[in-house]
Design a protein around this motif. Structure first.
Motif, short mmCIF file in Angstrom:
data_model
loop_
_atom_site.label_atom_id
_atom_site.label_comp_id
_atom_site.label_asym_id
_atom_site.label_seq_id
_atom_site.Cartn_x
_atom_site.Cartn_y
_atom_site.Cartn_z
N ALA A 115 -8.30 5.11 -1.41
CA ALA A 115 -9.28 4.20 -2.03
C ALA A 115 -8.61 2.92 -2.50
CB ALA A 115 -10.00 4.90 -3.18
N GLN A 133 -5.81 1.69 -1.33
CA GLN A 133 -5.42 0.93 -0.14
C GLN A 133 -6.57 0.04 0.32
OE1 GLN A 133 -3.46 3.02 3.12
NE2 GLN A 133 -2.67 4.56 1.71
N GLN A 134 -7.77 0.60 0.31
CA GLN A 134 -8.95 -0.17 0.67
C GLN A 134 -9.11 -1.38 -0.26
OE1 GLN A 134 -11.40 0.00 3.02
NE2 GLN A 134 -12.74 -1.53 2.08
N THR A 135 -8.91 -1.17 -1.57
CA THR A 135 -9.03 -2.25 -2.54
C THR A 135 -8.03 -3.36 -2.25
OG1 THR A 135 -9.82 -0.76 -4.29
CG2 THR A 135 -8.82 -2.83 -5.00
N HIS A 149 -3.02 -1.16 9.43
CA HIS A 149 -3.33 -2.19 8.44
C HIS A 149 -3.31 -3.57 9.08
CE1 HIS A 149 -1.85 0.57 4.91
NE2 HIS A 149 -3.04 0.93 5.38
N GLN A 206 -6.48 -4.05 10.97
CA GLN A 206 -7.66 -4.16 10.12
C GLN A 206 -7.83 -5.55 9.52
OE1 GLN A 206 -6.64 -0.84 7.58
NE2 GLN A 206 -8.24 0.45 8.46
N CYS A 254 0.81 -1.22 0.00
CA CYS A 254 0.00 0.00 0.00
C CYS A 254 0.84 1.27 0.00
CB CYS A 254 -0.93 0.01 1.21
SG CYS A 254 -2.18 -1.29 1.19
N TYR A 288 -17.33 1.93 14.51
CA TYR A 288 -16.26 1.35 13.70
C TYR A 288 -15.65 0.22 14.51
CZ TYR A 288 -12.33 1.11 10.44
OH TYR A 288 -11.42 0.70 9.51
N GLN A 312 -8.78 -5.24 1.06
CA GLN A 312 -9.91 -6.15 0.87
C GLN A 312 -9.49 -7.38 0.07
OE1 GLN A 312 -13.35 -5.81 2.08
NE2 GLN A 312 -12.96 -7.97 1.61
#
Length: 249
Positions: free
Chosen positions: A160, A162-164, A189, A192, A154, A236, A167
């Protein structure tokens, strides 16, 4: 084929061991984050696991093959994106044979999974650093290796993307039962998505175990040399980490 990755009393480094002997066992469906300060040896560990750098002592055992996503890749020729990703299929294509339609399909599926299918025919060298990083992740995906190693996946990405990628890493472990190991400079990270974390500490010490046990304020302060707070936000589920920088004016 089941994935697994084991380090047994491993000592690694370029000349002298960077850490005391290290033993960890990574199983199918697990995500391991490797965190620690700059220069601590995160990338060097991945190089040792993949055999780029020989171990000083101990052993590395990988079952199910391993694919690595490096921090950077500079091909000698002006390859298109689809050609760079197709390199990941090399072990599935017989010597002197041409790629099959299935190989091309796997390339496009990997690019689409990262939302960059539209870049398939773009010159790789013309992409941004973040786009190149996504292409290299796609190359690892098409290899069908059961162990995926990512070095700072990342680091060049916007929020955005990073989210992809986070996931995608989660999906590789939880939906495809692959073993994933990644290095990161952002311990959040690890909180998460990582089931386990290897924290590289000063003075040749290390901690490894369940992420919620390893990624604690006291351990992070020791690793990075500044206070870090775990903060639980309303609505969250995952805590976030806030470094307490001391800026003098």
């Amino acid at each position: 084929m089941t994935s697994s990755l084991s380090l047994t009393t491993l000592e690694y480094g370029h000349d002298q061991p960077l850490f005391s002997p290290m033993s960890i066992h990574c199983h199918a469906g697990e995500i391991w984050a490797i965190i620690g300060a700059n220069g601590r040896g995160k990338s060097t560990l991945l190089d040792t696991i993949t055999g780029v750098l020989p171990a000083i002592s101990g052993s590395v055992h990988v079952s199910g093959g391993a694919a690595i996503v490096p921090q950077s890749f500079r091909p000698a020729f002006a390859w298109r994106v689809r050609d760079v990703v197709l390199m990941g299929r090399a072990r599935h294509i017989a010597l002197f044979a041409q790629p099959k339609r299935e190989d091309e399909q796997q390339v496009m599926l990997a690019l689409e999974a990262l939302n960059i299918g539209g870049l398939a025919d773009a010159p790789f060298h013309a992409l941004s650093g973040g786009q190149q990083q996504l292409v290299m992740i796609a190359r690892a995906l098409v290899s069908a290796s059961q162990n995926i190693l990512l070095d700072e996946p990342c680091s060049a990405l916007d929020l955005a993307n990073q989210q992809t990628v986070l996931q995608l890493i989660s999906n590789l472990a939880h939906q495809q039962a692959r073993t994933v190991m990644f290095t990161t400079h952002d311990p959040t990270h690890a909180l998460q998505i990582a089931s386990h974390t290897l924290l590289l500490l000063p003075d040749g010490e290390w901690l490894a175990g369940a992420t919620h046990e390893v990624v604690q304020e006291v351990n992070l302060q020791r690793a990075y040399g500044l206070p870090v707070r775990r903060v639980q936000l309303d609505d969250y589920a995952c805590p976030v980490l806030a470094p307490l920088f001391s800026i003098h004016r």
